[in-house]
Write an enzyme that holds these catalytic residues in place. Sequence first.
Site, PDB file in Angstrom:
ATOM      1  N   HIS A  77       0.836  -1.190   0.000  1.00 45.02           N
ATOM      2  CA  HIS A  77       0.000   0.000   0.000  1.00 45.02           C
ATOM      3  C   HIS A  77       0.879   1.250   0.000  1.00 45.02           C
ATOM      4  CE1 HIS A  77       0.587  -0.835   4.382  1.00 45.02           C
ATOM      5  NE2 HIS A  77       0.945   0.445   4.329  1.00 45.02           N
TER       6      HIS A  77
HETATM    7  C1  T46 Z   1       2.816   0.876   6.948  1.00 40.95           C
HETATM    8  C2  T46 Z   1       3.614  -0.351   7.210  1.00 40.95           C
HETATM    9  C3  T46 Z   1       5.075  -0.090   7.371  1.00 40.95           C
HETATM   10  C4  T46 Z   1      -4.489  -0.442  13.328  1.00 40.95           C
HETATM   11  O1  T46 Z   1      -5.594  -0.687  13.831  1.00 40.95           O
HETATM   12  N1  T46 Z   1      -3.755   0.605  13.812  1.00 40.95           N
HETATM   13  C5  T46 Z   1      -2.527   0.927  13.314  1.00 40.95           C
HETATM   14  O2  T46 Z   1      -1.898   1.893  13.780  1.00 40.95           O
HETATM   15  C6  T46 Z   1      -2.002   0.129  12.241  1.00 40.95           C
HETATM   16  C7  T46 Z   1      -0.635   0.463  11.640  1.00 40.95           C
HETATM   17  C8  T46 Z   1      -2.738  -0.912  11.769  1.00 40.95           C
HETATM   18  N2  T46 Z   1      -3.958  -1.198  12.317  1.00 40.95           N
HETATM   19  C9  T46 Z   1      -4.735  -2.343  11.817  1.00 40.95           C
HETATM   20  C10 T46 Z   1      -5.215  -2.229  10.381  1.00 40.95           C
HETATM   21  C11 T46 Z   1      -5.241  -3.672   9.908  1.00 40.95           C
HETATM   22  O3  T46 Z   1      -6.482  -4.243  10.250  1.00 40.95           O
HETATM   23  O4  T46 Z   1      -3.878  -3.484  11.841  1.00 40.95           O
HETATM   24  C12 T46 Z   1      -4.153  -4.348  10.740  1.00 40.95           C
HETATM   25  C13 T46 Z   1      -2.880  -4.643   9.953  1.00 40.95           C
HETATM   26  O5  T46 Z   1      -2.479  -3.454   9.257  1.00 40.95           O
HETATM   27  P1  T46 Z   1      -1.809  -3.494   7.828  1.00 40.95           P
HETATM   28  O6  T46 Z   1      -2.298  -4.649   7.061  1.00 40.95           O
HETATM   29  O7  T46 Z   1      -1.942  -2.137   7.214  1.00 40.95           O
HETATM   30  O8  T46 Z   1      -0.272  -3.773   8.217  1.00 40.95           O
HETATM   31  P2  T46 Z   1       1.006  -3.681   7.286  1.00 40.95           P
HETATM   32  O9  T46 Z   1       2.108  -4.364   8.001  1.00 40.95           O
HETATM   33  O10 T46 Z   1       0.707  -4.119   5.909  1.00 40.95           O
HETATM   34  O11 T46 Z   1       1.333  -2.098   7.212  1.00 40.95           O
HETATM   35  C14 T46 Z   1       1.739  -1.391   8.352  1.00 40.95           C
HETATM   36  C15 T46 Z   1       0.999  -0.055   8.425  1.00 40.95           C
HETATM   37  O12 T46 Z   1      -0.411  -0.287   8.392  1.00 40.95           O
HETATM   38  C16 T46 Z   1       1.371   0.870   7.297  1.00 40.95           C
HETATM   39  O13 T46 Z   1       0.926   2.174   7.572  1.00 40.95           O
HETATM   40  O14 T46 Z   1       3.308   1.801   6.328  1.00 40.95           O
HETATM   41  O15 T46 Z   1       3.146  -1.137   8.309  1.00 40.95           O
END
Ligand code: T46
Length: 143
Positions: A55
């Site tokens: 993303h």
């Molecule tokens: C990024 C990379 C480096 C939350 O509820 N609060 C938060 O602060 C974050 C970061 C995530 N979430 C929830 C949203 C999703 O349901 O946690 C779940 C996993 O998030 P995501 O799939 O976006 O995780 P990554 O590892 O793909 O990405 C994360 C960050 O979301 C993103 O901003 O830049 O780490």
Amino acid sequence: MINTKLISFRDICDPSRKQYFGHLTPIECGQEIPFEVHRIYYIYGVDQEARRGYHSHQDLEQVLICLGGSVKILIKTPDEEQVVQLDDPTKGLYIGPMIWREMFDFSQHATLLVLASKHYNEKDYIRDYARYEQEAKQYFQKG
Ligand code: T46
């Protein structure tokens, strides 16, 4: 690469006592970090085969620091891409708006700390690559 940079933090250690005294790395907003930190999260326990991210953010700024172990970060725009290996807690990868990112090749026990400029907001994410490509082209043309 545009809207990204590697930041170096201080490593405070006394070489004469290094074996048992270790390291201390301070990080201060407005000094090493070019934004006010409003959120901190960390990613750990990731299988080596797993790939996260896929993303971009429209407005968010972040600094990624690998506190232990190692992880590779693919950063990408429609025009260029780069893989940065994070394996040193005195280095942080700044990622500004409209950069596509994927995190992969997590080593065992890798811990990725993230400092973010804003609270969590799912509306700021662009998770569809075709949409990202279209909006990023416009964003970087204007910039
Ligand atoms: C990024 C990379 C480096 C939350 O509820 N609060 C938060 O602060 C974050 C970061 C995530 N979430 C929830 C949203 C999703 O349901 O946690 C779940 C996993 O998030 P995501 O799939 O976006 O995780 P990554 O590892 O793909 O990405 C994360 C960050 O979301 C993103 O901003 O830049 O780490």
